[in-house]
Design a protein around this motif. Structure first.
Motif, PDB file in Angstrom:
ATOM      1  N   ASP A  19       0.825  -1.209   0.000  1.00 37.11           N
ATOM      2  CA  ASP A  19       0.000   0.000   0.000  1.00 37.11           C
ATOM      3  C   ASP A  19       0.861   1.262   0.000  1.00 37.11           C
ATOM      4  O   ASP A  19       0.440   2.307  -0.462  1.00 37.11           O
ATOM      5  CB  ASP A  19      -0.951   0.004   1.209  1.00 37.11           C
ATOM      6  CG  ASP A  19      -2.076  -1.006   1.029  1.00 37.11           C
ATOM      7  OD1 ASP A  19      -2.130  -1.651  -0.039  1.00 37.11           O
ATOM      8  OD2 ASP A  19      -2.895  -1.166   1.952  1.00 37.11           O
ATOM      9  N   THR A  61       3.780  11.757  -5.423  1.00 33.12           N
ATOM     10  CA  THR A  61       3.020  12.273  -4.296  1.00 33.12           C
ATOM     11  C   THR A  61       1.638  11.642  -4.273  1.00 33.12           C
ATOM     12  O   THR A  61       0.655  12.222  -3.847  1.00 33.12           O
ATOM     13  CB  THR A  61       2.957  13.820  -4.377  1.00 33.12           C
ATOM     14  OG1 THR A  61       4.289  14.293  -4.596  1.00 33.12           O
ATOM     15  CG2 THR A  61       2.462  14.455  -3.092  1.00 33.12           C
TER      16      THR A  61
ATOM     17  N   TYR B   6      -4.039   0.840   3.365  1.00 29.35           N
ATOM     18  CA  TYR B   6      -4.900   1.787   2.655  1.00 29.35           C
ATOM     19  C   TYR B   6      -6.345   1.305   2.668  1.00 29.35           C
ATOM     20  O   TYR B   6      -6.617   0.126   2.442  1.00 29.35           O
ATOM     21  CB  TYR B   6      -4.394   1.896   1.223  1.00 29.35           C
ATOM     22  CG  TYR B   6      -5.277   2.679   0.285  1.00 29.35           C
ATOM     23  CD1 TYR B   6      -5.105   4.046   0.120  1.00 29.35           C
ATOM     24  CD2 TYR B   6      -6.283   2.040  -0.468  1.00 29.35           C
ATOM     25  CE1 TYR B   6      -5.908   4.773  -0.760  1.00 29.35           C
ATOM     26  CE2 TYR B   6      -7.080   2.759  -1.350  1.00 29.35           C
ATOM     27  CZ  TYR B   6      -6.884   4.122  -1.491  1.00 29.35           C
ATOM     28  OH  TYR B   6      -7.677   4.824  -2.367  1.00 29.35           O
ATOM     29  N   ARG B   8     -10.230   2.637   1.130  1.00 30.22           N
ATOM     30  CA  ARG B   8     -10.960   3.642   0.353  1.00 30.22           C
ATOM     31  C   ARG B   8     -12.399   3.664   0.853  1.00 30.22           C
ATOM     32  O   ARG B   8     -13.119   2.681   0.729  1.00 30.22           O
ATOM     33  CB  ARG B   8     -10.928   3.297  -1.142  1.00 30.22           C
ATOM     34  CG  ARG B   8     -11.536   4.403  -1.995  1.00 30.22           C
ATOM     35  CD  ARG B   8     -11.430   4.109  -3.484  1.00 30.22           C
ATOM     36  NE  ARG B   8     -10.051   4.134  -3.971  1.00 30.22           N
ATOM     37  CZ  ARG B   8      -9.721   4.036  -5.252  1.00 30.22           C
ATOM     38  NH1 ARG B   8     -10.669   3.896  -6.176  1.00 30.22           N
ATOM     39  NH2 ARG B   8      -8.449   4.059  -5.625  1.00 30.22           N
ATOM     40  N   LEU B  28      -6.886  10.584   4.385  1.00 32.46           N
ATOM     41  CA  LEU B  28      -6.119  10.954   3.200  1.00 32.46           C
ATOM     42  C   LEU B  28      -7.100  11.572   2.206  1.00 32.46           C
ATOM     43  O   LEU B  28      -8.013  10.903   1.744  1.00 32.46           O
ATOM     44  CB  LEU B  28      -5.479   9.692   2.605  1.00 32.46           C
ATOM     45  CG  LEU B  28      -4.749   9.808   1.275  1.00 32.46           C
ATOM     46  CD1 LEU B  28      -3.555  10.729   1.392  1.00 32.46           C
ATOM     47  CD2 LEU B  28      -4.305   8.426   0.799  1.00 32.46           C
ATOM     48  N   ALA B  29      -6.937  12.870   1.937  1.00 31.98           N
ATOM     49  CA  ALA B  29      -7.819  13.514   0.945  1.00 31.98           C
ATOM     50  C   ALA B  29      -7.012  13.636  -0.342  1.00 31.98           C
ATOM     51  O   ALA B  29      -6.862  12.658  -1.068  1.00 31.98           O
ATOM     52  CB  ALA B  29      -8.312  14.845   1.473  1.00 31.98           C
ATOM     53  N   GLY B  30      -6.420  14.814  -0.607  1.00 33.47           N
ATOM     54  CA  GLY B  30      -5.571  14.926  -1.794  1.00 33.47           C
ATOM     55  C   GLY B  30      -4.174  14.365  -1.548  1.00 33.47           C
ATOM     56  O   GLY B  30      -3.461  14.012  -2.470  1.00 33.47           O
ATOM     57  N   GLY B  31      -3.780  14.337  -0.280  1.00 38.60           N
ATOM     58  CA  GLY B  31      -2.492  13.742   0.084  1.00 38.60           C
ATOM     59  C   GLY B  31      -1.288  14.611  -0.208  1.00 38.60           C
ATOM     60  O   GLY B  31      -0.152  14.155  -0.073  1.00 38.60           O
ATOM     61  N   GLN B  32      -1.496  15.879  -0.590  1.00 36.65           N
ATOM     62  CA  GLN B  32      -0.351  16.683  -1.015  1.00 36.65           C
ATOM     63  C   GLN B  32       0.518  17.157   0.160  1.00 36.65           C
ATOM     64  O   GLN B  32       1.650  17.596  -0.043  1.00 36.65           O
ATOM     65  CB  GLN B  32      -0.813  17.869  -1.873  1.00 36.65           C
ATOM     66  CG  GLN B  32      -1.563  17.428  -3.121  1.00 36.65           C
ATOM     67  CD  GLN B  32      -0.736  16.524  -4.018  1.00 36.65           C
ATOM     68  OE1 GLN B  32       0.179  16.967  -4.701  1.00 36.65           O
ATOM     69  NE2 GLN B  32      -1.041  15.229  -4.025  1.00 36.65           N
ATOM     70  N   ASP B  50      -8.844   6.860   2.605  1.00 36.98           N
ATOM     71  CA  ASP B  50      -8.941   7.743   1.430  1.00 36.98           C
ATOM     72  C   ASP B  50     -10.383   8.234   1.283  1.00 36.98           C
ATOM     73  O   ASP B  50     -11.300   7.433   1.071  1.00 36.98           O
ATOM     74  CB  ASP B  50      -8.505   6.958   0.184  1.00 36.98           C
ATOM     75  CG  ASP B  50      -8.391   7.833  -1.063  1.00 36.98           C
ATOM     76  OD1 ASP B  50      -8.773   9.016  -1.007  1.00 36.98           O
ATOM     77  OD2 ASP B  50      -7.909   7.306  -2.090  1.00 36.98           O
ATOM     78  N   ARG B  52     -11.153  10.759  -0.920  1.00 37.52           N
ATOM     79  CA  ARG B  52     -11.200  11.535  -2.160  1.00 37.52           C
ATOM     80  C   ARG B  52     -12.334  11.093  -3.087  1.00 37.52           C
ATOM     81  O   ARG B  52     -12.752  11.835  -3.961  1.00 37.52           O
ATOM     82  CB  ARG B  52      -9.856  11.380  -2.897  1.00 37.52           C
ATOM     83  CG  ARG B  52      -9.613  12.357  -4.024  1.00 37.52           C
ATOM     84  CD  ARG B  52      -8.159  12.292  -4.459  1.00 37.52           C
ATOM     85  NE  ARG B  52      -7.819  10.994  -5.006  1.00 37.52           N
ATOM     86  CZ  ARG B  52      -7.792  10.707  -6.303  1.00 37.52           C
ATOM     87  NH1 ARG B  52      -8.062  11.641  -7.184  1.00 37.52           N
ATOM     88  NH2 ARG B  52      -7.471   9.501  -6.732  1.00 37.52           N
ATOM     89  N   HIS B 105      -4.637  19.937  -8.629  1.00 34.35           N
ATOM     90  CA  HIS B 105      -5.547  18.889  -9.086  1.00 34.35           C
ATOM     91  C   HIS B 105      -5.858  17.885  -7.983  1.00 34.35           C
ATOM     92  O   HIS B 105      -6.884  17.210  -8.023  1.00 34.35           O
ATOM     93  CB  HIS B 105      -4.937  18.147 -10.291  1.00 34.35           C
ATOM     94  CG  HIS B 105      -5.016  18.929 -11.557  1.00 34.35           C
ATOM     95  ND1 HIS B 105      -4.031  18.900 -12.516  1.00 34.35           N
ATOM     96  CD2 HIS B 105      -5.957  19.778 -12.029  1.00 34.35           C
ATOM     97  CE1 HIS B 105      -4.369  19.691 -13.534  1.00 34.35           C
ATOM     98  NE2 HIS B 105      -5.523  20.243 -13.245  1.00 34.35           N
ATOM     99  N   MET B 106      -4.954  17.741  -7.033  1.00 34.99           N
ATOM    100  CA  MET B 106      -5.144  16.753  -5.970  1.00 34.99           C
ATOM    101  C   MET B 106      -5.567  17.381  -4.642  1.00 34.99           C
ATOM    102  O   MET B 106      -6.437  16.858  -3.948  1.00 34.99           O
ATOM    103  CB  MET B 106      -3.844  15.964  -5.746  1.00 34.99           C
ATOM    104  CG  MET B 106      -3.477  14.993  -6.857  1.00 34.99           C
ATOM    105  SD  MET B 106      -4.666  13.656  -7.069  1.00 34.99           S
ATOM    106  CE  MET B 106      -4.347  12.684  -5.588  1.00 34.99           C
TER     107      MET B 106
END
Lengths: 162, 265
Positions: A19, A61, B6, B8, B28-32, B50, B52, B105-106
């Motif tokens: 993962d 990322t 992970y 979802r 975890l949304a966009g994860g940036q 996740d 998103r 975008h993320m």
């Protein structure tokens, strides 16, 4: 390990990965597609840019599993039947690269930019939107020139088609 | 990156139960921010959830002057929203200058405010717009939401679902980005709304985002850049680091505020 399925450049692919595997690692190591580069590995340089579901993202990322089920386009997916994509051709013709390391990310960023702005793309916008892509050779001038040339060509082609 | 598991989530309630199912889980949304932090081993969640792909967390609605933005809406979506541009173009401009196109975008608005980075842009807008933060349990006013550096009023396991605000009659955001990181070294969001004038400052305060009441008072009697001339921002409450001293940041706050007022017109 999780089973990950992606549609990469129109081809359905799958593989097993932890993962924590990044999308860029999955592309390069599991799928052997080394066109996408790892530059800084800290979300800054943009060498790893690919499109996920049609939008440019930094594949260093994003976890591979976050992209599970998505459509991914990489630099390998742009040329068709041996003919360069207009953006690739423009980088070639305008000397938009020197060492070439940043080029896959530059070209994926450029195609995304042209998708969003079309032939209305101007120099100021190109320079602003290259904020997430770093080149240490060119000084950017010929990259900007390449992107503008491709935007004009793709805009003309689109107009001709309409 | 350390190992992680992970998940979802397909709904907010599923995300909440996944979070509750582990002591060390993170959203975890966009994860940036989260993914780079995990790569540096500064965060090591056993599980990431996740959010998103949760439909109920996405989208923008504008009804009259009331704007609601789902937490999983990306910066790019806010930047390009014609509906928001009609009533509050300053917010579109703010979103259009977060990170770079790929990050936009993320990255999501919910992720940005829940992380509450002292140099993030959205918190300044949220306090200046007197926004309401909606979670899966309650609503929190923006002034109560941002508590300190990377700290919010969110409880353990609480999930931001949306933000809403009444569009101001005038607003503008101006920031001075760090030349290397492009994070705000000072960012000022000025808004004139029903409740009066509010000034939100990010990037500069040692406790994170804050409102400048003295600027608000000065602008209430005269909404012009010159009204701020007499104000001296106190360096005592400013961040100081290798990028700039407290005195430098205090000056930047004033300069950005003047520019924001000029831009708001």
């Amino acid at each position: 390990m999780t089973s990950i399925s992606l549609n990469v450049n129109g081809r359905q692919v799958s593989g097993e990965a932890e993962d924590r595997t990044l999308l860029v690692e999955f592309l390069r190591t599991n799928l052997g597609m080394t066109g996408t580069h790892v530059g800084c590995d800290t979300s800054q340089c943009g060498a790893c840019v690919v499109h996920v579901d049609g939008q440019a993202v930094k594949s260093c990322t994003m976890l591979a599993v976050q992209a599970n089920g998505s459509d991914v386009t990489t630099i390998e997916g742009l040329a068709s039947n041996g003919t360069l994509h207009p953006v690739q051709k423009a980088f070639h013709e305008n000397h938009g690269l020197q060492c070439g390391f940043c080029t896959p990310g530059m070209i994926m960023a450029a195609t995304d930019m042209i998708r969003r702005h079309g032939s209305a793309l101007d120099e100021k916008t190109v320079r602003q939107e290259l904020e997430g892509n770093i080149c240490r050779c060119t000084g950017y001038h010929n990259i900007v020139k390449s992107i503008l040339a491709a935007a004009a060509e793709m805009g003309d082609a689109q107009q001709a088609a309409e | 990156m350390y190992e992680t598991n992970y998940h979802r989530a397909s709904s907010v309630s599923e995300a909440a139960s996944l979070l509750a199912g582990s002591d060390e889980a993170k959203l975890l949304a966009g994860g940036q921010t989260l993914i780079p932090t995990m790569k540096q081993r500064l965060a090591a969640p056993s599980d990431v959830v996740d959010i998103r792909h949760i439909a109920e967390l996405k989208g923008i609605s504008v009804s009259g002057s009331k704007v609601t933005i789902g937490a999983a809406t990306s910066h790019a979506e806010v930047a390009q929203s014609a509906d928001i541009a009609n009533v509050c173009p300053a917010l579109c401009g703010l979103a259009a200058h977060i990170g770079d196109p790929h990050v936009r975008h993320m990255g999501t608005i919910g992720g940005s405010i829940a992380n509450n980075d002292p140099a993030a842009d959205y918190p300044a807008a949220m306090v200046a717009l007197d926004a309401t933060i909606h979670t899966n349990n309650r609503t929190i006013s923006a002034s109560d939401f941002f508590v300190g550096l990377f700290e919010t009023a969110l409880d353990e396991g609480e999930i931001v679902t949306a933000v809403s605000f009444d569009a101001p009659s005038k607003a503008a955001y101006q920031k001075f980005p760090n030349p290397a990181s492009r994070y705000a070294m000072a960012g000022v969001f000025v808004a004139q709304g029903n409740g009066g004038i509010r000034v939100g400052v990010t990037g500069a305060g040692s406790e994170g985002v804050f409102r400048s009441s003295e600027m608000e008072e000065a602008l209430a009697s005269d909404f012009s850049p010159a009204a701020l001339d007499a104000i001296a921002v106190d360096p005592a409450g400013m961040l100081a680091d290798i990028h700039g001293s407290a005195v430098y940041r205090a000056n930047l706050v004033k300069v950005m505020a003047r520019r924001a007022v000029a831009a708001a017109g």
